[in-house]
Design an enzyme around this catalytic site. Sequence first.
Site, mmCIF file in Angstrom:
data_model
loop_
_atom_site.group_PDB
_atom_site.id
_atom_site.type_symbol
_atom_site.label_atom_id
_atom_site.label_comp_id
_atom_site.label_asym_id
_atom_site.label_seq_id
_atom_site.Cartn_x
_atom_site.Cartn_y
_atom_site.Cartn_z
ATOM 1 C CE LYS A 290 9.137 2.730 5.935
ATOM 2 N NZ LYS A 290 8.201 3.616 5.225
ATOM 3 C CG ASN A 291 7.003 4.771 8.675
ATOM 4 O OD1 ASN A 291 7.616 4.963 7.621
ATOM 5 N ND2 ASN A 291 6.019 3.895 8.776
ATOM 6 C CB ILE B 149 -5.256 1.385 7.858
ATOM 7 C CG1 ILE B 149 -5.363 0.966 9.338
ATOM 8 C CG2 ILE B 149 -4.571 2.753 7.714
ATOM 9 C CD1 ILE B 149 -5.999 1.955 10.268
ATOM 10 N NE ARG C 121 10.184 3.448 -0.461
ATOM 11 C CZ ARG C 121 8.901 3.553 -0.158
ATOM 12 N NH1 ARG C 121 7.999 2.995 -0.912
ATOM 13 N NH2 ARG C 121 8.498 4.249 0.882
ATOM 14 N NE ARG D 139 1.163 8.959 1.092
ATOM 15 C CZ ARG D 139 0.385 9.429 0.131
ATOM 16 N NH1 ARG D 139 0.692 9.238 -1.129
ATOM 17 N NH2 ARG D 139 -0.703 10.084 0.414
ATOM 18 C CG ASP E 42 3.054 0.002 8.277
ATOM 19 O OD1 ASP E 42 2.250 0.120 7.329
ATOM 20 O OD2 ASP E 42 3.640 0.961 8.792
ATOM 21 C CG ASP F 261 -9.441 14.370 3.238
ATOM 22 O OD1 ASP F 261 -8.636 13.423 3.109
ATOM 23 O OD2 ASP F 261 -10.434 14.304 3.974
ATOM 24 C CD GLN F 262 -9.372 14.777 7.639
ATOM 25 O OE1 GLN F 262 -9.492 15.364 8.719
ATOM 26 N NE2 GLN F 262 -10.331 14.772 6.728
ATOM 27 C CB CYS G 113 3.559 1.195 -0.459
ATOM 28 S SG CYS G 113 5.231 0.655 -0.060
ATOM 29 N NE ARG H 199 -0.176 5.715 1.596
ATOM 30 C CZ ARG H 199 1.066 5.347 1.912
ATOM 31 N NH1 ARG H 199 1.833 4.803 0.994
ATOM 32 N NH2 ARG H 199 1.552 5.544 3.102
HETATM 33 N N1 EPU Z 1 -6.395 9.485 4.934
HETATM 34 C C1 EPU Z 1 -7.406 10.307 4.492
HETATM 35 N N2 EPU Z 1 -7.151 11.665 4.449
HETATM 36 C C2 EPU Z 1 -5.953 12.201 4.816
HETATM 37 C C3 EPU Z 1 -4.937 11.341 5.271
HETATM 38 C C4 EPU Z 1 -5.182 9.981 5.324
HETATM 39 O O1 EPU Z 1 -8.490 9.858 4.155
HETATM 40 O O2 EPU Z 1 -5.797 13.421 4.728
HETATM 41 C C5 EPU Z 1 -6.634 8.032 4.977
HETATM 42 C C6 EPU Z 1 -5.690 7.288 4.023
HETATM 43 O O3 EPU Z 1 -6.210 7.239 2.705
HETATM 44 C C7 EPU Z 1 -5.582 5.939 4.692
HETATM 45 C C8 EPU Z 1 -5.732 6.246 6.188
HETATM 46 O O4 EPU Z 1 -6.294 7.545 6.263
HETATM 47 O O5 EPU Z 1 -6.652 5.132 4.280
HETATM 48 C C9 EPU Z 1 -4.438 6.222 6.982
HETATM 49 O O6 EPU Z 1 -3.521 7.151 6.468
HETATM 50 P P1 EPU Z 1 -2.379 7.828 7.352
HETATM 51 O O7 EPU Z 1 -2.326 9.263 7.001
HETATM 52 O O8 EPU Z 1 -2.561 7.450 8.776
HETATM 53 O O9 EPU Z 1 -1.077 7.082 6.804
HETATM 54 P P2 EPU Z 1 0.161 7.676 6.007
HETATM 55 O O10 EPU Z 1 0.667 8.893 6.685
HETATM 56 O O11 EPU Z 1 -0.151 7.723 4.557
HETATM 57 C C10 EPU Z 1 1.844 6.311 7.482
HETATM 58 C C11 EPU Z 1 3.033 5.439 7.229
HETATM 59 C C12 EPU Z 1 2.567 4.117 6.648
HETATM 60 C C13 EPU Z 1 1.594 3.467 7.626
HETATM 61 C C14 EPU Z 1 0.437 4.427 7.955
HETATM 62 C C15 EPU Z 1 -0.515 3.888 9.004
HETATM 63 C C16 EPU Z 1 4.864 6.936 6.807
HETATM 64 C C17 EPU Z 1 5.762 7.566 5.825
HETATM 65 N N3 EPU Z 1 3.933 6.103 6.323
HETATM 66 O O12 EPU Z 1 1.212 6.498 6.224
HETATM 67 O O13 EPU Z 1 3.724 3.304 6.516
HETATM 68 O O14 EPU Z 1 1.060 2.299 7.040
HETATM 69 O O15 EPU Z 1 0.982 5.679 8.419
HETATM 70 O O16 EPU Z 1 0.160 3.584 10.170
HETATM 71 O O17 EPU Z 1 4.991 7.149 8.009
HETATM 72 C C18 EPU Z 1 5.023 1.561 5.604
HETATM 73 O O18 EPU Z 1 5.930 1.906 6.373
HETATM 74 O O19 EPU Z 1 5.063 0.496 4.930
HETATM 75 C C19 EPU Z 1 3.844 2.415 5.457
HETATM 76 C C20 EPU Z 1 3.002 2.303 4.453
#
Ligand code: EPU
Length: 434
Positions: A26-27, A333, A403, A96, A311, A128-129, A120, A125
Amino acid sequence: MMQKDQFLRVHGGFRLEGEVFASGGKNAALAVLPAALLTDEPCVIENLPMIDDMFVMRDIFLALGAKVEFSKNAMRIEAKGLRTHAVPELLAHKLRASYYFLGALLGRVNESVVPFPGGCAIGSRLMDQHIKGFEALGARVYEDSEGISIEGDGLRGSVIYLDIPSVGATINIMLAAALAKGNTEIVNAGKEPHIVDLANFLNAMGASVRGAGTDTIRIKGVPRLHGCNYAVIPDQIETGTLMIAAAATGGDVLIRGALPTHMEALTAKLLEMGVRVDDTGTGEDSIRVRSEGRLRRVNIKTQPYPGFPTDLQQPMSALLSAAEGVSVIQETIFESRFRHLEELRRMGGKFTVKDRIAVIEGVKLLTGCPVLATDLRAGAALVIAGLMAQGVTEVNNIHYIDRGYEFIERKLNALGAKIERLERIGPLEIAAGG
Ligand code: EPU
C-alpha cells in the site's frame, strides 16, 4: 468494496494453516503512483493491492486530467495535458498520501494545491519538513486553513537536512527534485523499503537517484523522464499482520511473495516470543511462521526503518495481550497510536497507558465482544484479537481496514479462520469502554 455499515464477525479459536500470497505494498504504491505525473508518457504500475486507497488515487488522477485505467492490480496512467494542478478537497481528505501530489505536481508543472490530507488520526502528523524541503528547492509555499499551495519558477537542487527521517517528507522531496536543475541531497532521509521502491521507479523512468535506503539520498536532476512498466514491492505491513495472525492462533502459515529482509525487526521479536520464523530454504521470497503453546512477553520500541515499524505496533499489542508476562511498548513515532487498547480492554485485555508507553499484562484468554476499529492498523489488531478470543468478536468501522488490506477476511478464511462480512441492520450498540 467498502460499505459504511459493514462489519466483520470473527469467530475465535480457529488455527491458521496453509499458504497465502502477500499483496503489493500500500505505502509503496501510494509513493510510486504520483511519480507517474512526472512524465507525459504512459506508465503502468503493477502489483497494486486492490484496496480503497488505490481507487482514491485513480480518482485523483482523473480529476487532474490524466488518463487512467485500473484493473487486475495494475494502473496505466498517462499524464498528458493535465487540466489542473489542484487536488479536489473531497479526495484529498480521503487519504494521507494525497500530499504526495504536492511534490509530484510541483516537479511536473511548477505549482500544486492540495487541501490538508486525511488519513488515520494517530497523531498531529506535521508537514514542516515537507515544506522546508520544497522551499529549499526554491519554491514558495503558502499555507492557510484550507491547505497548502506551492509555486516555483524552475526548481533548483539543494541540500536538505531533515530534523527527523520523515517518510512523507523524504518521498515528497524526491518527487519534487527528480526534475529540478542540479543536485539535491536529502540528509537524515527515511530508509523505509517504499522509499527505495520509489527511487527504483524514478530511476526506471530515467531519473538519477542514489543512496535510497541509506541516510543520504542524492538526486541529480534530469531534464525529462519517460514512461515505463514497474511492479511495486510486497506489502511489508500486510505480511507482518499475517505473520502475527499466524503466531496468534498457534498456526503454521507460509506467506509467499514476502520479502524476509523487510521483516527483520518483527521476525526478531517473534523469535524472542517463541515463534518459529524461517523461509522455505528454496531461495524463493517467502516466510513461514509456526507457533505452539503460550508465547512469551517482549518489549517493543517503534522506530523508523530498520527499527520496529509503528504500523505493526498495534497488531503486535493484540498478540502480547495474551502472552505470558508483562510487555512494554514504547511508541516513538505517533503520539496517539494506543486508542485501540481501549477496545482490546473490552475483550479482557489488561493495559495501562501513560503518554507514549503502554504496559501490557498478558491474560490467559481474551473474550469476544463488539469493538470499534479506530484506525487502519487498529482494525487489523482487533481482527487478530478476535482470532485469538473465545467466542465471537464483532469488528466495526471496517472501512478503515478496507483502506489498507486487500480482502483481509478472504485471506484469513482461506487459511482456516472463520470471519463473516455482514451488513448491519439497525443502529450499532457498543457498551462504553473500560
Ligand atoms: N513529522 C513531522 N514533520 C513532518 C513530517 C512528519 O514532525 O514534516 C512527524 C509526524 O508528526 C510523525 C513522524 O514525524 O510523528 C513520522 O511521520 P512520517 O512523515 O514518517 O510518516 P507519514 O509519512 O505521515 C507514513 C505512512 C504511515 C507510517 C509512517 C511511519 C504512508 C501513506 N503513510 O506516514 O502509514 O505509519 O510513514 O512509517 O506511507 C499506515 O499505513 O497505517 C500508516 C499510518
